[in-house]
Design an enzyme around this catalytic site. Structure first.
Site, short mmCIF file in Angstrom:
data_model
loop_
_atom_site.label_atom_id
_atom_site.label_comp_id
_atom_site.label_asym_id
_atom_site.label_seq_id
_atom_site.Cartn_x
_atom_site.Cartn_y
_atom_site.Cartn_z
N ASP A 100 87.10 3.97 99.49
CA ASP A 100 86.48 3.07 100.48
C ASP A 100 85.19 2.44 99.93
OD1 ASP A 100 88.43 4.21 102.02
OD2 ASP A 100 87.11 4.79 103.67
N ASP A 101 84.84 1.30 100.51
CA ASP A 101 83.52 0.65 100.40
C ASP A 101 83.32 -0.20 99.15
OD1 ASP A 101 83.11 2.04 102.72
OD2 ASP A 101 81.60 3.42 101.91
N HIS A 151 88.59 -2.85 105.15
CA HIS A 151 87.58 -1.90 105.67
C HIS A 151 86.44 -2.66 106.34
CE1 HIS A 151 85.91 2.07 105.98
NE2 HIS A 151 84.95 1.92 105.08
N HIS A 155 80.64 -3.68 107.13
CA HIS A 155 80.42 -2.24 107.32
C HIS A 155 79.15 -1.97 108.12
CE1 HIS A 155 80.70 2.08 106.29
NE2 HIS A 155 81.90 1.82 105.78
N HIS A 258 85.27 7.53 97.77
CA HIS A 258 84.51 6.27 97.83
C HIS A 258 84.25 5.72 96.44
CE1 HIS A 258 83.82 8.13 101.76
NE2 HIS A 258 83.60 6.91 102.21
ZN LIG Z 1 83.24 3.06 104.68
#
Ligand SMILES: [Zn+2]
Length: 309
Positions: A100-101, A151, A155, A258
């Site tokens: 993620d991210d 995602h 964020h 991540h």
């Molecule tokens: Zn995230």
């Protein structure tokens, strides 16, 4: 009489010759019929050969269709984690690695190097703003066989979860960038920043947006295994590996990791994590390769989804 003599035998002979000569066209006709039959057969076999040579194309077409509908667009049920769990009981143990991210310049290329070394696919839950900043890295991830998923764009919980409009605006904006990079290789799948759980900040909004996502044809997914790199402090390699070992308890696991810039130890631990999971008998897949139709519940879903297919 001579005429008669000659006439008599002559016609006989001649008749014989004529009979022979009369047979000749018949033989020729017979030969012609056989020749035509042979040519006809050749044409038929020729077609057969052509069909046979065209056969390798047919399974490919079937396979393409199958791949296209491997997991149909989300409808009523759009919790993909639930569907992954329903795969349990199939012979294979399946691992879905997720990051993620990202994508980021610092961490994502190192993650990609390790995935390449072990020849395993993964799913990247990308932020739209990071795709804009590091499109070349996202293109590399896609070209190396990984799935790019959604995602959100920023964020930023407060902006993202403010209204269903702000939420879907970020999702659609990010999806547009993914489509630009991946073309038709897209699968409408998102992960809620902070998870989809019905607790903590914005819990009530998240529950509403699950339905909004379903209406737009998106799945969402959380995780049932993790390396713990979401902690504020930087975890060392041993603790990241240990966390996966402690949480890889189900037959089918979705592993949360991540590739944000701060997660510098995540690529360092990834090789050990993959080796451990391989040793435990897991096969690695992207999240659009979920075996959607593999059990009774899935068959029911197939029936439910037959209209939208
Ligand atoms: Zn995230």
């Amino acid at each position: 009489m001579a005429n008669g003599y000659y006439d008599t035998p002559a016609p006989r002979k001649g008749g014989k010759r004529r009979r022979n000569a009369g047979n000749l066209p018949k033989i020729l006709i017979l030969i012609c019929i056989i020749a035509v039959a042979v040519i006809f057969c050749k044409l038929i076999f020729g077609r057969g050969d052509k069909q046979a040579s065209a056969d390798p194309v047919q399974p490919q077409q079937v396979q393409e269709v199958k791949k296209e509908y491997n997991v149909p667009p989300a409808a009523e049920e759009n919790d993909l984690m639930k569907i992954v769990r329903e795969e349990q009981g199939s012979e294979a143990k399946i691992c879905y690695l997720t990051f993620d991210d990202g994508p980021t310049k610092d961490v994502t290329p190192k993650v990609l190097d390790i995935l390449k070394k072990y020849d395993v696919p993964a799913t990247f839950f990308c932020l739209g703003k990071m795709l804009d900043a590091n499109r070349d890295i996202a293109e590399r991830a896609h070209s190396e066989g990984h799935l790019l998923a959604n995602h959100s764009y920023n964020h930023d919980y407060n902006k993202l979860y403010a209204t269903s409009e702000s939420f879907m605006e970020e999702i659609e904006k990010t999806e547009g960038i993914i489509k630009e990079i991946c073309g038709d290789d897209v699968f409408r799948l998102m992960r809620f920043p902070g998870g989809s759980y019905n607790s903590g900040d914005h819990a009530a909004e998240k529950q509403q947006y699950k339905k909004v996502l379903a209406d737009a044809g998106y799945y969402y997914i959380d995780w049932n295994c993790l390396n713990g790199d979401a902690e504020a402090s930087l975890r060392d390699v041993d603790s990241l590996v240990a966390k996966v070992k402690n949480t890889a308890t189900e037959d089918n696991i979705v592993v949360l990791m991540h590739d944000a810039s701060a997660k510098k130890t995540t690529p360092d631990a990834l090789g050990q994590i993959i080796e451990y999971l391989k040793g435990q008998g897991y096969e690695f897949r992207r999240l659009d390769e979920v075996d959607y139709y593999n059990n009774d519940k899935a068959a029911a879903r197939q029936k439910d989804n037959s209209i939208i297919l």
